[in-house]
Design an enzyme around this catalytic site. Structure first.
Site, PDB file in Angstrom:
ATOM      1  N   GLU B  57      -3.452  -8.855   7.093  1.00  0.00           N
ATOM      2  CA  GLU B  57      -3.856 -10.171   6.583  1.00  0.00           C
ATOM      3  C   GLU B  57      -2.849 -10.746   5.585  1.00  0.00           C
ATOM      4  O   GLU B  57      -2.712 -11.961   5.464  1.00  0.00           O
ATOM      5  CB  GLU B  57      -5.243 -10.112   5.944  1.00  0.00           C
ATOM      6  N   PHE B 119     -21.973  -3.956   4.185  1.00  0.00           N
ATOM      7  CA  PHE B 119     -20.722  -3.454   4.759  1.00  0.00           C
ATOM      8  C   PHE B 119     -19.686  -4.578   4.812  1.00  0.00           C
ATOM      9  O   PHE B 119     -19.973  -5.688   5.255  1.00  0.00           O
ATOM     10  CB  PHE B 119     -20.987  -2.917   6.170  1.00  0.00           C
ATOM     11  N   GLN B 120     -18.498  -4.304   4.344  1.00  0.00           N
ATOM     12  CA  GLN B 120     -17.391  -5.262   4.304  1.00  0.00           C
ATOM     13  C   GLN B 120     -17.751  -6.541   3.551  1.00  0.00           C
ATOM     14  O   GLN B 120     -17.317  -7.628   3.911  1.00  0.00           O
ATOM     15  CB  GLN B 120     -16.889  -5.595   5.718  1.00  0.00           C
ATOM     16  N   MET B 478      16.352  -4.711  -8.174  1.00  0.00           N
ATOM     17  CA  MET B 478      16.160  -5.487  -9.391  1.00  0.00           C
ATOM     18  C   MET B 478      15.517  -4.639 -10.488  1.00  0.00           C
ATOM     19  O   MET B 478      15.867  -4.746 -11.658  1.00  0.00           O
ATOM     20  CB  MET B 478      15.319  -6.740  -9.089  1.00  0.00           C
TER      21      MET B 478
END
Lengths: 158, 575
Positions: B57, B119-120, B478
């Protein structure tokens, strides 16, 4: 310095969350915040009192609040003529032997007594925050058993 | 409330897709999951919108960002509830900080389960509130057309930004026969203001009395579609320009008045101009701390004018004498129409031009190691400075900012404000889908590459011919550079002793790949960059490269280290 800010908000789910999130992110010290629906169900009026170091901060905070889609207007009314009221409920320890003394002391504040029992009394006062602070100073020595303040609500005069 | 009857019963999911199509959306970046099953079922047979299946995602959101940043269109993302939404958070935050128009649909569990740790389930609206311009949870299927239309409008107007829509499963499943009035209901939203003539006249009057003006060209010039009129304004008054990272390309690097990028890794000429200027005109930049690391010192002796679409940016960082709340395009167009004021900046232009020659970005070629700067310079030549350049975050990002010869609007796609590692590869995919006829090149380090390289799976799947230039220094360059410069060379967790074989990885994804390590043949080897197919070009560079010059954090623009002056008599600071 203490600043009193008022805002009109679109009354939608989560608006107070968003509103206070901006204050939180700017690490503003909130002294009090009140909110309620107005004569129009669509609008919420909120009054909040904050402590800041510089006036610049207030300006920046107002700009960031104004950026929220559901904020209609925000104004710092501290320096404008305005009305400001807060309600406080204080439960004071008041055994019968000194009860008369307590009532004499608080008489000038014109408080309402809203609950009484053998050991204590609960008094209610409406006023601006200075008046409320003064009452708290007066009754503190007798022993405050409980206290609830609503926070200031207000708007401009005229 | 006005109701509109539908021709036939329509599900919430179909309403979402129909509304998007009517708004002109052509592409969705997404990843399915349980709470989004109804929407994906509708996508299955829906014509007119292409769905690009990401592999994570975060990839989907960065793809949408690359698409939006390079085209100015709204990037649309679809992810599921819970982990789908939280994986998207990084991309949403990135878009928020860089003002990228995104519309992100997140799945949500059914209303009876919301708030009960289903759930989720995650409180996505709560999580994304501080990193979105606005967000919604749809409670009624009949509201879908209005909310989607509003969200799309909010994302792209005013100061653009991400808008999130939480879509509970039952709302997307339910079929309705009528919908609520789909027209915008945003009575308190002000899209943008327009500068008044008085304000613009004040800006010009100050210009007429100034001797040493400089423009800071910010990303707002790109976002407002003002590049052409901005250039006309610069030409008309002959004002030197420094660019922010997101403002690169708004004036060609080759332009006489372009002094290059300002700030932490900016050019000597740009930073000295900011120090010496008596008048700073900020156009659509927010005085980010990478541009002005010491706000107390910047513009101490200069008048500051700032045109911005967001009132909250005016005076936020730097005290501003002429704040102008306006859409930049409207302001610049009007500035061009107003009577020309008399100016003479010839001496000033000579000074800044001399500074350009005095200390340009420079490097010494070496026999053993390829220099990253050389790599970028060559790619700049081979692509005639015309490619869409995407970067990840870190050293390579700054080298690419310094050495690529930009000349177009919306040409550099990079994570500016958020500095999100992993942005590069997916953003390049999105940019290529938005600009299929452009050569899209993404520069990425070996750190960022390992964060989102799963998205390489899309290249062959969708025929996306991006060129991935992996600048491999076997370290988080960096971080290592700061440790070497400011933490007494304690390279804590910043060096990769063991790395995967990136060539085999590219092979696994079926992508053409080469590994370059010979500086002598680099110029020839890099010519493949013009070929039109997906490829990985891995360039091995030294483990000890630093990005220079540099203004250490908190110091002023004239306190740069690592400057290299052309004239050897000048002091050379090798800090």
């Amino acid at each position: 310095m203490r600043r009193m800010i008022i805002a009109k908000l679109h009354n939608v789910t989560g608006i107070m969350n968003r509103f206070t999130a901006v204050l939180n992110r700017r690490q503003v010290n909130i002294l009090s915040i009140t909110a309620g629906v107005t004569e129009s169900q669509d609008l919420t009026h909120t009054t909040f009192v904050i402590e800041v170091d510089h006036l610049d901060e207030v300006e920046q905070i107002i700009k960031q609040l104004n950026r929220l889609i559901d904020v209609i207007e925000v104004a710092d009314i501290t320096d404008l003529p305005h009305v400001e009221r807060e309600v406080v409920l204080i439960k004071v320890s008041a055994p019968p032997t000194i009860r008369a003394e307590i009532f004499t002391m608080i008489e000038p504040f014109r408080v309402n007594v809203v609950d009484v029992n053998l050991e204590n009394v609960t008094i209610q006062l409406t006023g601006d925050s200075a008046k409320i602070e003064a009452l708290i100073d007066v009754v503190s020595p007798y022993g405050i058993l409980n206290m609830a303040r609503t926070g200031s609500a207000g708007f401009e005069r005229g | 409330m006005k109701k509109i009857k539908l021709e036939k019963p329509t599900s919430g999911s179909q309403l979402v897709l129909q509304t998007l199509k009517e708004l002109g959306v052509e592409i969705i970046f997404g990843y399915p999951g349980g709470a989004m099953l109804p929407l994906y079922d509708a996508i299955h047979n829906f014509e007119g919108i292409q769905h690009i299946l990401a592999r994570h995602e975060q990839g989907a959101t960065h793809e949408a960002e690359g698409y939006a940043k390079s085209s100015g269109k709204v990037g649309v993302v679809v992810v599921t509830s819970g982990p789908g939404a939280t994986n998207a958070v990084t991309g949403i935050a990135d878009a928020y900080l860089d003002s990228v128009p995104l519309l992100v649909f997140t799945g949500q569990v059914g209303p009876l389960s919301i708030g009960k740790d289903a759930f989720q389930e995650a409180d996505t609206v709560g999580i994304t509130a501080p990193i979105t311009k606005y967000n919604y949870q749809i409670r009624e299927t009949a509201d879908i057309p209005r909310i989607v239309t509003e969200a799309y409008y909010l994302a792209r107007t005013g100061r653009p930004g991400p808008v999130e829509i939480d879509l509970p499963k039952d709302v997307s499943t339910l079929e309705v026969t009528e919908i609520n009035d789909p027209s915008l209901n945003l009575p308190h939203y002000h899209e943008s203001e327009k500068a008044t003539d008085e304000q613009l006249q004040e800006l010009l009057t100050e210009l007429s009395v100034s001797k040493k003006p400089v423009i800071i060209a910010g990303g707002g010039i790109n976002y407002s579609g003002s590049v052409d009129i901005f250039r006309a304004f610069v030409e008309k008054y002959q004002i030197p320009v420094v660019s922010t990272l997101l403002g690169l390309g708004t004036l060609p690097i080759s332009h006489e008045l372009q002094l290059g990028m300002a700030g932490m890794h900016g050019s000597y000429a740009a930073n000295m101009a900011l120090v010496e200027a008596d008048y700073i005109i900020n156009l659509g930049s927010r005085f980010d701390d990478r541009v002005v690391s010491n706000p107390a010192k910047v513009a101490k002796n200069a008048v500051v004018a700032h045109i911005d679409i967001d009132a909250a940016e005016l005076g936020k960082i730097v005290k501003t004498d002429i704040p102008i709340l306006s859409d930049l395009k409207a302001a610049l167009s009007r500035l061009l129409q107003l009577n020309k004021v008399r100016t003479d900046f010839n001496d000033w232009i000579k000074t800044v031009t001399k500074n350009k020659e005095k200390a340009p970005f420079t490097y010494e070629p070496q026999n053993h190691d390829i220099r990253p700067q050389e790599t970028i310079k060559l790619i700049g030549e081979y692509t005639q400075g015309d490619a869409i350049i995407v970067t990840d975050v870190g050293q390579h990002q700054m080298w690419v900012a310094q050495y690529y010869p930009y000349k177009n609007a919306r040409q550099l796609i990079t994570s500016g404000g958020m500095g999100t590692m992993g942005f590069g590869i997916p953003a390049a995919i999105g940019a290529k889908l938005a600009q299929p006829n452009k050569n899209v090149i993404v520069f990425v380090g070996d750190g960022g590459f390992q964060m989102t390289n799963q998205e390489l799976a899309l290249l062959n799947g969708y025929g996306i011919a991006i060129k991935v230039v992996l600048i491999n220094n076997h370290s988080l360059g960096m971080v290592r550079q700061w440790q070497e410069s400011f933490y007494e060379e304690r390279r804590s967790q910043s060096v990769f002793d063991v790395e995967p074989n990136f060539q085999l990885l590219a092979e696994a994804y079926g992508i053409k790949h080469v590994k370059l390590d010979n500086p002598k043949t680099l110029a020839d080897d890099l010519k493949i960059i013009t070929e039109d197919e997906p490829m990985l070009i891995e360039v091995l560079i030294s483990k000890s490269e630093h990005v220079l010059p540099m203004i250490p954090a908190g110091l002023h623009s004239d306190e740069m280290i690592g400057l290299h002056f052309t004239d050897e008599n000048e002091e050379v600071d090798n800090a």
